[in-house]
Design an enzyme around this catalytic site. Sequence first.
Site, short mmCIF file in Angstrom:
data_model
loop_
_atom_site.label_atom_id
_atom_site.label_comp_id
_atom_site.label_asym_id
_atom_site.label_seq_id
_atom_site.Cartn_x
_atom_site.Cartn_y
_atom_site.Cartn_z
N LYS A 1 0.81 -1.22 0.00
CA LYS A 1 0.00 0.00 0.00
C LYS A 1 0.84 1.27 0.00
CE LYS A 1 -4.43 -1.50 1.83
NZ LYS A 1 -4.20 -2.94 2.13
N GLU B 1 -9.96 7.53 3.63
CA GLU B 1 -10.89 6.73 4.42
C GLU B 1 -10.24 5.36 4.59
OE1 GLU B 1 -11.01 6.33 1.18
OE2 GLU B 1 -11.21 4.17 1.24
N SER C 1 1.76 -9.73 -1.00
CA SER C 1 1.39 -8.32 -0.86
C SER C 1 1.74 -7.73 0.51
CB SER C 1 -0.12 -8.15 -1.11
OG SER C 1 -0.88 -9.00 -0.27
C1 LIG Z 1 -5.03 -3.96 1.67
C2 LIG Z 1 -4.33 -5.23 1.39
C3 LIG Z 1 -4.72 -6.08 0.34
C4 LIG Z 1 -5.94 -5.84 -0.48
O1 LIG Z 1 -5.93 -4.68 -1.26
P1 LIG Z 1 -5.72 -4.72 -2.83
O2 LIG Z 1 -6.07 -3.33 -3.23
O3 LIG Z 1 -6.64 -5.75 -3.40
O4 LIG Z 1 -4.30 -5.04 -3.08
C5 LIG Z 1 -3.97 -7.21 0.09
N1 LIG Z 1 -2.90 -7.52 0.84
C6 LIG Z 1 -2.49 -6.74 1.86
C7 LIG Z 1 -1.30 -7.16 2.65
C8 LIG Z 1 -3.19 -5.58 2.17
O5 LIG Z 1 -2.77 -4.80 3.18
#
Ligand SMILES: *Cc1c(COP(=O)(O)O)cnc(C)c1O
Length: 387
Positions: free
Chosen positions: A91, A113, A372
Amino acid sequence: MSRESVAEQGYFGEYGGSFVPDDLKIVLDRIGNEFHRYKEDPEFLEEYRYYLKEYVGRENPLTFAKNLTEQIGGAKIYLKREDLNHTGAHKINNALGQILLAKRMGAKRIIAETGAGQHGVATATASAMVGLPCTIYMGKVDTERQALNVFRMELLGAEVVAVDKGRGRLKEAVDEAFADLVANQNDTFYLIGSAVGPYPYPEMVKFFQAIISEESKKQILEKEGKLPTAVVACTGGGSNAIGAFANYIEDEKVRLIGVEPAEAPSISEGVSAVFHGYRSLILLDEDGNPKPTNSIAAGLDYQGVGPEHSYLHATGRGEYVTATGQEALEAFQQLSKIEGIIPALESSHAVAHAVKLAKELNKDDVIIVNLSGRGDKDVNQVFDMLK
Ligand SMILES: *Cc1c(COP(=O)(O)O)cnc(C)c1O
């Protein structure tokens, strides 16, 4: 550029667009115009790259998951390590890009938000770094469930506003943020955290997250001398997935696989509808209202999905599958034990599918899993679930 032509750019087939009141649309179109200007500006791009390296810690590795690969005995699995970024997830790439744009646009304050709080923390972090004050809208119910994230945002200098309207959830927080933007458009920038929302956000968030696949493509060519068979990413709003896919979309042979939680399968079970200002595949109940979802991963617990994913699904370029919370929980433990990497519960959905896929493919196939985020934030929750 006329407003009509700008709005056209916000479409991915029938999906996307900007379904907001006229006064808000004017503000968003201005952000779109400025984004289009700065994304071509070498000085702006240099500044973005500078902070990605010096603050986020990029480039992050593409780690060969040797133990997992050997255990499965199929395709080679590589992990793109967004979990190693400052703040522990992808993010920050987007929060940083949008904050630097806001600064160039002369914004004096940032608003955002947040549902579970992860995007709020990334926004508060990037705001602190550039020294801009930041207000985070959060449903009152969510502030109570995520008290520690509220405290984290406050530590980072943000003001957290608990929204006590309607059901006191994400939707009400989004409404408040849009109202704030319209009321304070001269000095305020609204930072959206996923590849969702009206034009220009889906395109802008993709641009700032595309660094993931820019790096992974270079890395896999160095390590394997060829492109991957498949790229696998979890799909909530779709920002890590679109960033992980972006630089492979033109490479028709690379399979792009989005993994939704079975408890919030927007693409697999949604219908085309307008939601939070954009058209996409949305989960609705029988009365046409957003259907409550129930994923174990807070970041995936959302009824909508970025419009470009709906389009990639419609055209067949993207494949979208589901993994259950239980499967994610198993993958969470499997990767921790066998590779020494605790993945976020969100990312664990992608890992779960990659394990299945690797079994079906051959030893000379290569899978890139976008990791992610890291799972430290989820350890307490998993502890309670396993007890
Ligand atoms: C917020 C988040 C997601 C989901 O958000 P996307 O916009 O679909 O990427 C996925 N993995 C992690 C670790 C997150 O913090």
